[in-house]
Enzyme design. Structure first.
Site, PDB file in Angstrom:
ATOM      1  N   PRO A  66       0.801  -1.229   0.000  1.00  0.00           N
ATOM      2  CA  PRO A  66       0.000   0.000   0.000  1.00  0.00           C
ATOM      3  C   PRO A  66       0.837   1.284   0.000  1.00  0.00           C
ATOM      4  O   PRO A  66       0.961   1.972   1.018  1.00  0.00           O
ATOM      5  CB  PRO A  66      -0.811  -0.144   1.293  1.00  0.00           C
ATOM      6  CG  PRO A  66       0.076  -0.937   2.197  1.00  0.00           C
ATOM      7  CD  PRO A  66       0.814  -1.889   1.290  1.00  0.00           C
ATOM      8  N   CYS A  67       1.370   1.624  -1.153  1.00  0.00           N
ATOM      9  CA  CYS A  67       2.239   2.796  -1.241  1.00  0.00           C
ATOM     10  C   CYS A  67       1.494   4.093  -0.952  1.00  0.00           C
ATOM     11  O   CYS A  67       2.112   5.096  -0.603  1.00  0.00           O
ATOM     12  CB  CYS A  67       2.921   2.849  -2.599  1.00  0.00           C
ATOM     13  SG  CYS A  67       1.816   2.807  -4.000  1.00  0.00           S
ATOM     14  N   PHE A  68       0.175   4.073  -1.026  1.00  0.00           N
ATOM     15  CA  PHE A  68      -0.603   5.283  -0.734  1.00  0.00           C
ATOM     16  C   PHE A  68      -0.561   5.638   0.748  1.00  0.00           C
ATOM     17  O   PHE A  68      -1.000   6.719   1.135  1.00  0.00           O
ATOM     18  CB  PHE A  68      -2.059   5.109  -1.194  1.00  0.00           C
ATOM     19  CG  PHE A  68      -2.742   3.911  -0.598  1.00  0.00           C
ATOM     20  CD1 PHE A  68      -3.366   3.995   0.624  1.00  0.00           C
ATOM     21  CD2 PHE A  68      -2.742   2.698  -1.265  1.00  0.00           C
ATOM     22  CE1 PHE A  68      -3.989   2.896   1.189  1.00  0.00           C
ATOM     23  CE2 PHE A  68      -3.357   1.587  -0.719  1.00  0.00           C
ATOM     24  CZ  PHE A  68      -3.982   1.685   0.515  1.00  0.00           C
TER      25      PHE A  68
END
Length: 75
Positions: free
Chosen positions: A62-64
């Site tokens: 989950p790079c967000f």
């Protein structure tokens, strides 16, 4: 195919970065610097950004949840 290419990266800073990002709990964020520290590379915040830019599996990495030092999403 994505899982296979991800598994090819054994013990590299990139894989450690991805593993650190996976440990960010839902509803929380971490800075690029904190992820670098969690990955054992405390002076490589820019490498975190580069690795996340090439994220091979955004559904599971989950790079967000990673923000800049100001607490904002980076471009």
């Amino acid at each position: 195919m994505i899982a296979e290419s991800y598994d090819l990266v054994t013990d590299s800073p990139t894989k450690r970065i991805y593993e650190a990002v996976k440990r960010i709990p839902k509803g929380h964020v971490a800075t690029y610097g904190k992820i670098a520290e969690m990955a054992g590379e405390p002076r490589m915040a820019r490498a975190v950004g580069n690795a996340l830019h090439k994220n091979p599996d955004p559904e599971h990495i989950p790079c967000f949840r990673v923000v800049n030092a100001k607490g904002e999403l980076a471009g």
